[in-house]
Design a protein around this motif. Structure first.
Motif, mmCIF file in Angstrom:
data_model
loop_
_atom_site.group_PDB
_atom_site.id
_atom_site.type_symbol
_atom_site.label_atom_id
_atom_site.label_comp_id
_atom_site.label_asym_id
_atom_site.label_seq_id
_atom_site.Cartn_x
_atom_site.Cartn_y
_atom_site.Cartn_z
ATOM 1 N N TRP A 43 0.856 -1.188 0.000
ATOM 2 C CA TRP A 43 0.000 0.000 0.000
ATOM 3 C C TRP A 43 0.894 1.241 0.000
ATOM 4 O O TRP A 43 1.793 1.372 0.837
ATOM 5 C CB TRP A 43 -0.911 -0.003 1.220
ATOM 6 C CG TRP A 43 -2.174 -0.771 1.010
ATOM 7 C CD1 TRP A 43 -3.406 -0.265 0.737
ATOM 8 C CD2 TRP A 43 -2.337 -2.193 1.049
ATOM 9 N NE1 TRP A 43 -4.321 -1.278 0.596
ATOM 10 C CE2 TRP A 43 -3.698 -2.477 0.781
ATOM 11 C CE3 TRP A 43 -1.473 -3.253 1.276
ATOM 12 C CZ2 TRP A 43 -4.208 -3.757 0.737
ATOM 13 C CZ3 TRP A 43 -1.966 -4.542 1.226
ATOM 14 C CH2 TRP A 43 -3.312 -4.792 0.962
ATOM 15 N N ASP A 89 -9.283 -1.278 -2.230
ATOM 16 C CA ASP A 89 -7.939 -1.284 -1.629
ATOM 17 C C ASP A 89 -7.912 -0.600 -0.271
ATOM 18 O O ASP A 89 -6.839 -0.452 0.325
ATOM 19 C CB ASP A 89 -6.937 -0.598 -2.562
ATOM 20 C CG ASP A 89 -7.322 0.835 -2.885
ATOM 21 O OD1 ASP A 89 -8.523 1.158 -2.760
ATOM 22 O OD2 ASP A 89 -6.440 1.623 -3.263
ATOM 23 N N ASN A 138 -3.327 0.589 -3.583
ATOM 24 C CA ASN A 138 -2.776 -0.702 -3.993
ATOM 25 C C ASN A 138 -3.649 -1.239 -5.119
ATOM 26 O O ASN A 138 -4.758 -1.743 -4.885
ATOM 27 C CB ASN A 138 -2.746 -1.678 -2.813
ATOM 28 C CG ASN A 138 -2.127 -3.016 -3.183
ATOM 29 O OD1 ASN A 138 -1.694 -3.232 -4.309
ATOM 30 N ND2 ASN A 138 -2.085 -3.931 -2.230
ATOM 31 N N ALA A 141 -4.933 -4.918 -4.875
ATOM 32 C CA ALA A 141 -5.680 -5.353 -3.693
ATOM 33 C C ALA A 141 -7.088 -5.796 -4.077
ATOM 34 O O ALA A 141 -7.702 -5.259 -5.006
ATOM 35 C CB ALA A 141 -5.744 -4.231 -2.668
#
Length: 682
Positions: A43, A89, A138, A141
């Motif tokens: 992240w 995310d 991210n 994700a």
């Protein structure tokens, strides 16, 4: 030759300063990385959220415990462009930056820049601050929301009313979904809500988890907005034969009415609330006491206990309670059968069931004996509801107050959002945000200040080494000079021999005296002046210098002293420029940066603190850079000035000493001692 040596020394000092700066940068990188832990390097962005219950925040001193908090994201506190379009995310981490928190998304619209997210904070500190982290950025994700895990096991039902055209879905782990759909109310206090017209209530299931045992603990909360003042308007009701629980408004005054075996008890009416505004309403029942909370504060109490209730409940309506059935009566009908309309007059009666078929449902109220107590139905609530929840425990007062403030229209007292941080490198965190906020004019000023800083560091490093070598050379030369007796020019030709006799480090001592001793260079001037006055043999005995010659030699020595002082103070002006000019250049960059920031705000029309703060903070970076130049230069200048004064004093003393000894040796004719002639012959 001296100039070439000095240039080489400066170059070496510059290399040393560069290595020192690089080492400092590496250490700063290591320290920053250690100080700012990063939950997961996948992240790239994070934001700290502070839950402030102290006196400067929401001012909640009662116990709170675990609480699901509503996090409202908008363009003023969140960078939607840095997150995925669907918000999959998003991650929430506890203040230790290690423990992931359960959460779920009620609404996420990256196009409009609005998100409603519920986060379970395990322990909210009362009268203090509890920090959590929001991570995003991210692209790989997947969705990590967990609605069932957001609420504790005591939470039996949570309705966000976010669905359209379908019954409300329960976000808790018990799946107590509504049995009928209601009208959607747009622009409720938290996303969409439920609109009630007083005629069509929403039915809740009679599930085992929602059953209320006699004398049990229980909590119910919701947000309401009344359309008008109503008499006995029911928001929530649940009746089971002679027992009942009704929550509503009576001419704007919230009330709770509890019926036990047909006998009702109601809370005393307090100050009513005006229609048209949103208010938080909560009912907390403990054995022997029922407390009503309005907007997070205790509103009314009732000395009663909850009776056993196992029937379906209604939102926005009430139904006539059924009396106990006679022993021979047909079993009571289901709520759906009770709503079946009876045939009109003249209509054909229902056909009798065939053998073995189920008997038709009969209204239990009609089969009840006339003497049984029957409660009268109250009118349904007209207005809007949002965010209703039920729990099988008595929530503490702090929990209710947190919900009222956090979910309300002004949650800024409770939740405070910090600036966005990017990655876990040394450029992340507040420092990285500041660097990104610096404007072009600020970078120009900072670049000039960096050049000044490098120049001042090179001067300080070079001067420190130069003065250190000067002091060492003078300390080695002084004993050799003071050992002279009859010939003051002796060290001009035999310095290597004298230095070797007077010191143990022969080679290095000779090199230090010849190259670095300012006293030796002044001595060479005096020795050269004496040798010019006695060209045949300056070492011969009986030479006499007149007063005029001594004065002329003293003038030559003073001239050499001045030139040495100029060499000692060379480049010190760079430090004075850094001390006086650095802060002013930094101030110039800050003023220009602030002007540019306010000009940009005036053009965009966005005056919130999140738009102003980064620009002002970035502009202040120029002032910080100016002080970073001036402060080390100030310390270095004072230290070097003290060292230069010490060497200058030594040179002034040496000139006086040389002149005095020269007057003693060459003022009158004196024969040399016999042993001195013998030593000279040897």
């Amino acid at each position: 030759m001296f100039r070439t040596s000095t240039m080489k020394t400066v170059a070496a000092a510059a290399r040393r300063a560069s290595r020192l700066a690089f080492a400092s940068l590496l250490s700063m990188t290591a320290l920053t990385g250690a100080a700012q832990a990063w939950w997961n390097n996948d992240w790239s962005m994070r934001k700290e959220i502070s839950v402030d219950t102290s006196a400067t925040g929401a001012n909640i001193t009662e116990a709170i415990g675990s609480a699901p908090l509503l996090v409202r994201l908008h363009v003023g506190n969140f960078r939607f462009a840095a997150a995925k379009d669907d918000g999959s995310d998003l991650r929430f981490v506890a203040g230790d930056d290690k423990t992931p928190l359960k959460f779920h998304v009620e609404k996420y619209d990256s196009l409009l820049g609005e998100a409603l997210i519920w986060v379970n904070v395990p322990s909210v500190q009362s009268g203090g601050k509890t920090n959590i982290w929001l991570y995003y950025g991210n692209a790989k994700a997947t969705a990590g929301a967990d609605a069932k895990g957001t609420y504790d096991a005591d939470t039996l039902l949570v309705y966000h009313f976010a669905q359209r055209g379908v019954p409300a879905l329960d976000s808790s782990a018990w799946a107590n979904n509504a049995q009928s759909a209601g009208q959607t109310a747009d622009a409720a206090i938290i996303g969409t809500g439920l609109r009630l017209d007083g005629q069509q209530p929403v039915t809740l299931p009679a599930s085992p988890s929602l059953a209320i045992a006699d004398n049990s603990a229980w909590t119910w909360t919701t947000w309401f907005k009344a359309a008008a003042l109503q008499r006995n308007a029911v928001i929530y009701s649940r009746r089971d034969r002679g027992n009942g629980l009704v929550i509503g408004l009576d001419d704007g005054a919230p009330f709770v009415e509890i019926s036990v075996n047909g006998t009702p008890q109601r809370t005393t009416a307090s100050a009513p609330v005006a229609p048209g505004g949103w208010h938080h309403l909560a009912v907390v029942a403990t054995p022997g006491l029922v407390t009503v909370y309005l907007d997070g504060n205790a509103y009314a109490t009732l000395n009663a206990t909850l009776p056993a209730l196992n029937t379906p409940a209604l939102i926005g309506g009430d139904r006539v309670a059924a009396a106990p059935a006679a022993p021979a009566a047909v079993p009571a009908a289901t709520p759906a059968d009770q709503s079946t309309a009876a045939p009109q007059d003249g209509a054909a009666a229902p056909a009798a069931p065939a053998d073995g078929a189920a008997a038709p449902a009969v209204d239990a109220a009609a089969a009840a004996p006339a003497a049984a107590p029957v409660a009268a139905a109250m009118p349904g609530f007209v207005g809007e509801l949002d965010e209703m929840s039920i729990a099988k425990s008595a929530r503490p007062a702090g929990f209710i107050k947190v919900a009222a403030i956090n979910q309300g229209p002004t949650p800024s007292k409770l939740l405070n959002f910090s600036v966005d941080e990017e990655t876990s490198s040394w450029l992340s965190g507040y420092f990285g945000v500041l660097l990104k906020a610096v404007t072009l004019d600020g970078w120009i000023v900072i670049a000039i200040l960096i050049i000044m800083a490098l120049a001042s560091w090179v001067v300080m490093v070079e001067k420190h080494g130069f003065l250190k070598r000067q002091k060492r050379g003078n300390e080695l030369f002084t004993p050799a000079f003071r050992a002279l007796e009859d010939d003051l020019t002796e060290l001009a030709t035999e310095s290597a021999v004298i230095a070797a006799e007077k010191t143990e480090k022969n080679g290095k001592a000779k090199q230090d005296i010849r190259r670095h001793s300012s006293l030796y260079r002044i001595y060479l001037i005096g020795a050269d002046e004496i040798a010019r006055r006695f060209p045949s043999d300056a070492k011969a005995a009986g030479h006499v210098l007149s007063a005029e010659s001594i004065a002329a030699i003293r003038a030559a020595l003073d001239a050499g002293l001045v030139r040495e002082m100029q060499g000692l103070n060379r480049l010190m002006v760079i430090l004075t420029i850094s001390i006086s000019g650095g802060p002013f250049l930094g101030l110039l960059g800050t003023v220009v940066g602030v002007m540019v920031t306010f000009a940009a705000i005036a053009m965009s029309g966005d005056v919130n603190i999140n738009a102003i703060a980064p620009g002002i903070a970035g502009a202040l970076m120029a002032t910080v850079a100016g002080l970073a130049v001036a402060i080390p230069a100030l310390f270095g200048y004072n230290w070097l000035t003290l060292r230069i004064k010490d060497i200058t004093s030594d040179m002034q003393v040496f000139v006086d000493e040389f002149t005095t000894k020269m007057a003693e040796v060459y003022s009158v004719e004196r024969p040399r001692p016999l042993e001195h002639h013998r030593m000279a012959a040897e």
